[in-house]
Design a protein around this motif. Sequence first.
Motif, mmCIF file in Angstrom:
data_model
loop_
_atom_site.group_PDB
_atom_site.id
_atom_site.type_symbol
_atom_site.label_atom_id
_atom_site.label_comp_id
_atom_site.label_asym_id
_atom_site.label_seq_id
_atom_site.Cartn_x
_atom_site.Cartn_y
_atom_site.Cartn_z
ATOM 1 N N SER A 252 0.843 -1.189 0.000
ATOM 2 C CA SER A 252 0.000 0.000 0.000
ATOM 3 C C SER A 252 0.875 1.234 0.000
ATOM 4 O O SER A 252 2.016 1.214 0.474
ATOM 5 C CB SER A 252 -0.924 -0.011 1.215
ATOM 6 O OG SER A 252 -0.573 1.014 2.114
ATOM 7 N N LYS A 253 0.346 2.295 -0.573
ATOM 8 C CA LYS A 253 1.108 3.540 -0.590
ATOM 9 C C LYS A 253 0.454 4.593 0.271
ATOM 10 O O LYS A 253 0.654 5.779 0.103
ATOM 11 C CB LYS A 253 1.263 4.036 -2.037
ATOM 12 C CG LYS A 253 2.228 3.171 -2.825
ATOM 13 C CD LYS A 253 2.751 3.876 -4.060
ATOM 14 C CE LYS A 253 3.871 3.050 -4.694
ATOM 15 N NZ LYS A 253 4.349 3.622 -5.948
ATOM 16 N N ASP A 254 -0.361 4.118 1.209
ATOM 17 C CA ASP A 254 -0.951 5.047 2.152
ATOM 18 C C ASP A 254 0.101 5.363 3.204
ATOM 19 O O ASP A 254 0.825 4.474 3.641
ATOM 20 C CB ASP A 254 -2.163 4.407 2.849
ATOM 21 C CG ASP A 254 -3.216 3.983 1.834
ATOM 22 O OD1 ASP A 254 -3.293 4.634 0.786
ATOM 23 O OD2 ASP A 254 -3.913 2.983 2.078
ATOM 24 N N THR A 255 0.171 6.582 3.583
ATOM 25 C CA THR A 255 1.146 6.980 4.581
ATOM 26 C C THR A 255 0.934 6.162 5.854
ATOM 27 O O THR A 255 -0.148 6.143 6.422
ATOM 28 C CB THR A 255 1.006 8.469 4.926
ATOM 29 O OG1 THR A 255 1.062 9.208 3.703
ATOM 30 C CG2 THR A 255 2.121 8.904 5.849
ATOM 31 N N CYS A 274 6.442 -1.508 7.447
ATOM 32 C CA CYS A 274 6.292 -0.097 7.140
ATOM 33 C C CYS A 274 7.533 0.478 6.475
ATOM 34 O O CYS A 274 8.657 0.212 6.899
ATOM 35 C CB CYS A 274 6.046 0.694 8.421
ATOM 36 S SG CYS A 274 4.324 0.835 8.794
ATOM 37 N N ASP A 277 6.871 5.737 2.919
ATOM 38 C CA ASP A 277 5.608 6.318 2.474
ATOM 39 C C ASP A 277 4.558 5.255 2.158
ATOM 40 O O ASP A 277 3.690 5.463 1.335
ATOM 41 C CB ASP A 277 5.845 7.156 1.219
ATOM 42 C CG ASP A 277 6.251 6.275 0.039
ATOM 43 O OD1 ASP A 277 6.603 5.104 0.266
ATOM 44 O OD2 ASP A 277 6.200 6.749 -1.097
ATOM 45 N N GLY A 278 4.673 4.108 2.811
ATOM 46 C CA GLY A 278 3.706 3.061 2.535
ATOM 47 C C GLY A 278 4.108 1.758 3.183
ATOM 48 O O GLY A 278 4.990 1.725 4.038
#
Length: 317
Positions: A252-255, A274, A277-278
């Motif tokens: 995922s590229k969710d913060t 983690c 940035d993802g």
Amino acid sequence: MRILFMGSPDFAIPSLSALLDAGENVVGVVTQTDKPKGRGYVLTPPPVKVFAQERGIPVWQPRTLRDEQFDALLKQLDPELIVVVAFGKILPASVLSYPRFGCINVHGSLLPKYRGAAPMQRCLIDGCAETGVTTMFMDEGLDTGDMLLSQAVPIGPDDNFEDIHDSLAAAGADLLIRTVQSLKAGTLVRHKQPEEGVSYAAKIESADCLLDFSWPVQRVHDRIRGLSPFPLAFTRTPDGKLLKAVRSSVYSKDTPTRGPGEIVPSQDGRFLVCCGDGVLELVTVLPEGKGRMPGKDYLRGRKFPEGSRLGAGEQNG
RNA sequence: CGCGGGGUAGAGCAGUUCGGUAGCUCGUCGGGCUCAUAACCCGGAGGUCAUGUGGUUCAAAUCCCAUCCCCGCAA
């Protein structure tokens, strides 16, 4: 045309094979000496040697190309063309200048980019979408000779070093044949390498293999695939053990809300980490002293406590 | 004889230090719950604990000996 082939690792085999299949007169193969490898230091021949012998081509493994002995061999074989594919040694001027038609090299990049030892790995690590193979007439510089033909090869988002290695080895073999045919037909055109866009692909060192989870996910992923399946990017578990990453995927590229390297709990057992940035999924890993295994299996046996972090507190090992 | 890790159910592991006939997380099979599910509940199958018909012992996965196999490092 009397051709002398020089090469050592797997990468060179398709090229040699293609020459033979094309009916070229390969008068001999020069390759590296057998070296102690693996557990117990077993003396191991270079792959090209094994292949050449299977095909009944005479093989030489000179310790150096810079002595009378090799000069004598050159005279004896009297090649009109030398083809060099991943040989692993610098050719001295005396060798470069011997064959009437020169020395042709197959290089695993689109020159003048990624000259040097590890073009495929560096290209993947840099996240390129494309690479290729180039044939050139060798000169005394490091991959600086005049270019002949080139062939671009697209890089898929999850292609790793092995994938690119194999496709470039095949593309290189094909390009080599076309180059040799063109040479014989007298239609070969040489181009000086442009000054613009020159870059070097330095040999991979172990420092290049250390992962930093504060990097963007994509960068971590690119690093992992560029070094897989060899030598493999690695990190350290909280207890200081080596953990290598064989295959990964951008999850995922969710913060992320957690710190870099922190293991993210997942309902379905995926091994998530983690990054800057993802979140990255470690699909296949290689724990120290173990074989490679799915990330899920690894977690199943390890049971990291909540908040465990990879790559933190480098314990000098 | 380069250094080191390991061989316990289909998978990944614990248990071996301080011997007392095997456990965890999954998977799998069956059933239940649910609109539904990678979720949850109940139940089951499945292991000569690498090999030696080895040694020690009342008793060995666990200690000793030998052998085979796998793997990481390094090169």
